[in-house]
Design a protein around this motif. Structure first.
Motif, PDB file in Angstrom:
ATOM      1  N   PHE A 182      -5.484  11.000 -39.935  1.00 48.15           N
ATOM      2  CA  PHE A 182      -6.730  10.234 -39.886  1.00 48.15           C
ATOM      3  C   PHE A 182      -6.942   9.507 -41.205  1.00 48.15           C
ATOM      4  CE2 PHE A 182     -10.902  10.912 -37.369  1.00 48.15           C
ATOM      5  CZ  PHE A 182     -10.711   9.658 -36.824  1.00 48.15           C
ATOM      6  N   TYR A 183      -6.176   8.437 -41.419  1.00 53.27           N
ATOM      7  CA  TYR A 183      -6.267   7.736 -42.703  1.00 53.27           C
ATOM      8  C   TYR A 183      -7.485   6.812 -42.756  1.00 53.27           C
ATOM      9  CZ  TYR A 183      -3.576   4.459 -39.831  1.00 53.27           C
ATOM     10  OH  TYR A 183      -3.139   3.657 -38.823  1.00 53.27           O
ATOM     11  N   TRP A 184      -7.867   6.528 -43.981  1.00 52.02           N
ATOM     12  CA  TRP A 184      -9.027   5.671 -44.245  1.00 52.02           C
ATOM     13  C   TRP A 184      -8.674   4.232 -43.880  1.00 52.02           C
ATOM     14  CZ3 TRP A 184     -13.450   7.958 -45.094  1.00 52.02           C
ATOM     15  CH2 TRP A 184     -14.541   7.236 -45.598  1.00 52.02           C
ATOM     16  N   PRO A 185      -9.572   3.492 -43.226  1.00 51.38           N
ATOM     17  CA  PRO A 185      -9.215   2.108 -42.856  1.00 51.38           C
ATOM     18  C   PRO A 185      -9.212   1.169 -44.067  1.00 51.38           C
ATOM     19  CG  PRO A 185     -11.479   2.587 -42.257  1.00 51.38           C
ATOM     20  CD  PRO A 185     -10.901   3.878 -42.761  1.00 51.38           C
ATOM     21  N   ILE A 186      -8.491   0.067 -43.954  1.00 51.89           N
ATOM     22  CA  ILE A 186      -8.551  -0.981 -44.972  1.00 51.89           C
ATOM     23  C   ILE A 186      -9.735  -1.879 -44.602  1.00 51.89           C
ATOM     24  CG2 ILE A 186      -7.373  -2.983 -45.939  1.00 51.89           C
ATOM     25  CD1 ILE A 186      -4.727  -1.586 -45.217  1.00 51.89           C
ATOM     26  N   PRO A 187     -10.747  -1.960 -45.459  1.00 49.59           N
ATOM     27  CA  PRO A 187     -11.972  -2.690 -45.087  1.00 49.59           C
ATOM     28  C   PRO A 187     -11.711  -4.134 -44.670  1.00 49.59           C
ATOM     29  CG  PRO A 187     -12.288  -1.507 -47.154  1.00 49.59           C
ATOM     30  CD  PRO A 187     -10.851  -1.366 -46.808  1.00 49.59           C
ATOM     31  N   GLU A 188     -10.738  -4.783 -45.329  1.00 49.40           N
ATOM     32  CA  GLU A 188     -10.414  -6.171 -44.971  1.00 49.40           C
ATOM     33  C   GLU A 188     -10.118  -6.316 -43.489  1.00 49.40           C
ATOM     34  OE1 GLU A 188      -7.895  -6.554 -48.902  1.00 49.40           O
ATOM     35  OE2 GLU A 188      -7.145  -7.866 -47.327  1.00 49.40           O
ATOM     36  N   LYS A 189      -9.479  -5.256 -42.939  1.00 54.82           N
ATOM     37  CA  LYS A 189      -9.076  -5.326 -41.541  1.00 54.82           C
ATOM     38  C   LYS A 189     -10.209  -4.916 -40.596  1.00 54.82           C
ATOM     39  CE  LYS A 189      -4.900  -6.278 -42.887  1.00 54.82           C
ATOM     40  NZ  LYS A 189      -4.293  -7.593 -42.651  1.00 54.82           N
ATOM     41  N   VAL A 190     -11.260  -4.353 -41.171  1.00 59.10           N
ATOM     42  CA  VAL A 190     -12.416  -3.977 -40.352  1.00 59.10           C
ATOM     43  C   VAL A 190     -13.379  -5.154 -40.246  1.00 59.10           C
ATOM     44  CG1 VAL A 190     -14.370  -2.406 -40.143  1.00 59.10           C
ATOM     45  CG2 VAL A 190     -12.188  -1.569 -41.027  1.00 59.10           C
ATOM     46  N   PHE A 191     -13.645  -5.759 -41.416  1.00 58.67           N
ATOM     47  CA  PHE A 191     -14.630  -6.856 -41.445  1.00 58.67           C
ATOM     48  C   PHE A 191     -13.887  -8.183 -41.435  1.00 58.67           C
ATOM     49  CE2 PHE A 191     -16.148  -3.141 -43.741  1.00 58.67           C
ATOM     50  CZ  PHE A 191     -17.249  -2.816 -42.973  1.00 58.67           C
ATOM     51  N   ASN A 192     -13.333  -8.524 -40.284  1.00 58.83           N
ATOM     52  CA  ASN A 192     -12.518  -9.738 -40.228  1.00 58.83           C
ATOM     53  C   ASN A 192     -13.003 -10.689 -39.146  1.00 58.83           C
ATOM     54  OD1 ASN A 192     -11.810  -8.369 -37.983  1.00 58.83           O
ATOM     55  ND2 ASN A 192      -9.597  -8.653 -38.211  1.00 58.83           N
ATOM     56  N   ALA A 193     -14.271 -10.561 -38.747  1.00 62.05           N
ATOM     57  CA  ALA A 193     -14.798 -11.452 -37.710  1.00 62.05           C
ATOM     58  C   ALA A 193     -15.750 -12.461 -38.336  1.00 62.05           C
ATOM     59  CB  ALA A 193     -15.522 -10.646 -36.650  1.00 62.05           C
ATOM     60  N   GLY A 221     -11.790   4.466 -38.002  1.00 64.53           N
ATOM     61  CA  GLY A 221     -11.166   5.521 -38.790  1.00 64.53           C
ATOM     62  C   GLY A 221     -12.069   6.729 -38.861  1.00 64.53           C
ATOM     63  N   PRO A 222     -11.987   7.480 -39.974  1.00 66.41           N
ATOM     64  CA  PRO A 222     -12.802   8.688 -40.091  1.00 66.41           C
ATOM     65  C   PRO A 222     -14.284   8.380 -39.899  1.00 66.41           C
ATOM     66  CG  PRO A 222     -11.195   8.601 -41.857  1.00 66.41           C
ATOM     67  CD  PRO A 222     -11.102   7.299 -41.126  1.00 66.41           C
ATOM     68  N   GLN A 223     -14.984   9.334 -39.313  1.00 68.24           N
ATOM     69  CA  GLN A 223     -16.403   9.154 -39.013  1.00 68.24           C
ATOM     70  C   GLN A 223     -17.211   8.783 -40.258  1.00 68.24           C
ATOM     71  OE1 GLN A 223     -17.834   9.022 -36.048  1.00 68.24           O
ATOM     72  NE2 GLN A 223     -19.623   8.395 -37.218  1.00 68.24           N
ATOM     73  N   LEU A 224     -16.867   9.400 -41.386  1.00 65.98           N
ATOM     74  CA  LEU A 224     -17.660   9.176 -42.599  1.00 65.98           C
ATOM     75  C   LEU A 224     -17.620   7.717 -43.054  1.00 65.98           C
ATOM     76  CD1 LEU A 224     -16.884  12.427 -44.567  1.00 65.98           C
ATOM     77  CD2 LEU A 224     -19.146  11.623 -43.883  1.00 65.98           C
ATOM     78  N   PHE A 225     -16.551   7.002 -42.689  1.00 62.92           N
ATOM     79  CA  PHE A 225     -16.495   5.587 -43.055  1.00 62.92           C
ATOM     80  C   PHE A 225     -17.675   4.836 -42.441  1.00 62.92           C
ATOM     81  CE2 PHE A 225     -15.169   1.205 -42.063  1.00 62.92           C
ATOM     82  CZ  PHE A 225     -14.972   0.742 -43.350  1.00 62.92           C
ATOM     83  N   ALA A 226     -17.923   5.100 -41.145  1.00 60.79           N
ATOM     84  CA  ALA A 226     -19.043   4.434 -40.479  1.00 60.79           C
ATOM     85  C   ALA A 226     -20.370   4.911 -41.058  1.00 60.79           C
ATOM     86  CB  ALA A 226     -18.999   4.697 -38.980  1.00 60.79           C
ATOM     87  N   ASP A 227     -20.467   6.216 -41.325  1.00 57.45           N
ATOM     88  CA  ASP A 227     -21.723   6.751 -41.858  1.00 57.45           C
ATOM     89  C   ASP A 227     -22.075   6.084 -43.185  1.00 57.45           C
ATOM     90  OD1 ASP A 227     -21.540   8.344 -39.698  1.00 57.45           O
ATOM     91  OD2 ASP A 227     -21.006  10.182 -40.776  1.00 57.45           O
ATOM     92  N   PHE A 228     -21.064   5.972 -44.071  1.00 60.16           N
ATOM     93  CA  PHE A 228     -21.319   5.343 -45.369  1.00 60.16           C
ATOM     94  C   PHE A 228     -21.635   3.864 -45.213  1.00 60.16           C
ATOM     95  CE2 PHE A 228     -19.518   9.051 -47.556  1.00 60.16           C
ATOM     96  CZ  PHE A 228     -20.424   9.132 -48.589  1.00 60.16           C
ATOM     97  N   PHE A 229     -20.962   3.214 -44.253  1.00 62.21           N
ATOM     98  CA  PHE A 229     -21.272   1.794 -44.037  1.00 62.21           C
ATOM     99  C   PHE A 229     -22.742   1.633 -43.679  1.00 62.21           C
ATOM    100  CE2 PHE A 229     -21.938  -1.725 -41.086  1.00 62.21           C
ATOM    101  CZ  PHE A 229     -21.564  -2.784 -41.892  1.00 62.21           C
ATOM    102  N   PHE A 230     -23.200   2.432 -42.721  1.00 63.74           N
ATOM    103  CA  PHE A 230     -24.597   2.307 -42.311  1.00 63.74           C
ATOM    104  C   PHE A 230     -25.533   2.660 -43.461  1.00 63.74           C
ATOM    105  CE2 PHE A 230     -22.840   3.131 -37.916  1.00 63.74           C
ATOM    106  CZ  PHE A 230     -23.041   1.836 -37.497  1.00 63.74           C
TER     107      PHE A 230
END
Lengths: 251, 112
Positions: free
Chosen positions: A75-86, A180-189
């Motif tokens: 469960f690796y951490w996502p690369i933000p560039e690839k998440v916010f690409n819209a 990716g990991p749940q905490l990534f979304a939690d921290f984003f919010f």
């Protein structure tokens, strides 16, 4: 309305209000001290994000080949560039960080118009203060609109979603996270949400100040220093975004 | 406010300030654009660690200009600058300590 007060003992010494410690007015000093405390809050959030990121394995393949994690075993951490690409209006086009970059520019520009409002205030030029305050408010509201779009996109996810452990997942919320990991979304919010709340209150403060400028409150008071105090807060919001932009989206 | 020459007219003071504002705006915009170029043009295999250090450096540069010029702290008296900036040193320690801790936790999860 008469607001003249006569003091029996005039306040003269350094700390009883007679003089200005550190050559700044009481209001400006208190704004600075508040901002220092707020900086600690934001820094704690960003550092906590860093800790959690280091607690998760990093993606190891080539950056251009990145895919969202498909198994909870790795469960690796996502690369933000690839998440916010819209980008709004460019459906399906890979535009990494373009929209976030635009948001950064909007906020920096609204910081610039705020400086111009402060400068106009020092010259007591009411019309110019009105103009620049209005542009600052427009910038702030535009930024909030952009953030709403980004949240909406993040929550709804990509068209294909991701299949993880055989289950298809779309988007992210506080229970599942396609990226990716749940905490990534939690921290984003939490982090962008906390910043968004600051922007919102900044816009409200700016609107109140704009109203007072139009009503001639500061003209009557003989000083436009309130613009400067509101400006400190507004620049701070921009300052925090500079850090959020780097540590959440770029690194 | 800024210590301007008393012989300057209001119009000249305005001009000088506008010059600073434009300069700082240009620097902030340029640094952000450089960050973008780096984010995209950085070759796949090379060290992201160096890239991240560059990003942090550029962020601190931007932050410095915003605090010192836009927020005017650069023109305040010494003690005020100190009171605002010194507490930030504690964050450096927090950063070093907790990032170590994060790595240690990952190690414990994977190898215990």
């Amino acid at each position: 309305m008469s607001s003249t007060t006569t003091l029996t003992n005039p306040k003269l010494s350094e700390w009883d209000g007679g003089q200005r410690p550190m050559k700044a007015t009481y209001g400006k000093l208190m704004m600075w001290f508040f901002l220092v405390s707020d900086a600690f809050t934001f820094a704690s959030l960003l550092i906590a994000y860093g800790v959690v990121r280091f607690m998760h394995p990093a993606y190891e393949g080539a950056y251009s080949q990145f895919e969202f994690a498909t198994s909870s075993d790795n469960f690796y951490w996502p690369i933000p560039e690839k998440v916010f690409n819209a980008f709004p209006g460019l459906h399906g086009v890979d535009a990494p960080l373009m929209f976030v970059g635009l948001m950064t520019f909007i906020l920096i520009l609204s910081s610039v118009t705020m400086v111009l409002a402060v400068e106009a205030g020092e010259r007591k030029s009411k019309a110019e203060v009105e103009k620049w305050m209005l542009w600052t408010i427009v910038g702030g509201v535009t930024f909030l609109g952009c953030q709403a779009w980004e949240w909406s996109h993040f929550i709804h996810g990509t068209d294909e979603g991701v299949i993880r452990d055989g289950v298809q997942i779309f988007g992210a919320n506080l229970h599942v996270n396609q990226y990716g990991p749940q905490l990534f979304a939690d921290f984003f919010f939490f982090i962008t949400g906390f910043h968004g709340v600051h922007v919102t209150s900044g816009v409200i403060i700016n609107i109140v100040i704009f109203y007072n400028v139009v009503m001639g409150t500061y003209e009557e008071r003989g000083s436009y220093e309130m613009i400067e105090k509101g400006g400190l807060y507004w620049h701070f919001v921009d300052l925090v975004w500079v850090f959020v932009f780097t540590f959440f989206y770029l690194v | 406010m800024a210590h301007h020459d008393a012989t300057l007219s209001p119009e000249e003071i305005k001009k000088a300030k506008m010059k600073t504002v434009i300069k700082v705006t240009a620097i902030l915009a340029a640094v952000t654009i450089i960050e973008f170029i780096f984010a995209f043009a950085w070759p796949d295999g090379s060290s992201r660690f160096i890239l991240n250090i560059l990003f942090v450096g550029m962020t601190l540069l931007k932050a410095g200009y915003i605090i010192m010029e836009f927020m005017h702290l650069g023109h305040e008296v010494g003690p005020l600058k100190f009171v605002v900036l010194f507490p930030m040193l504690f964050l450096v320690w927090l950063l070093v300590a907790l990032f170590q801790e994060g790595g240690a936790i990952l190690d414990a999860i994977q190898n215990w």
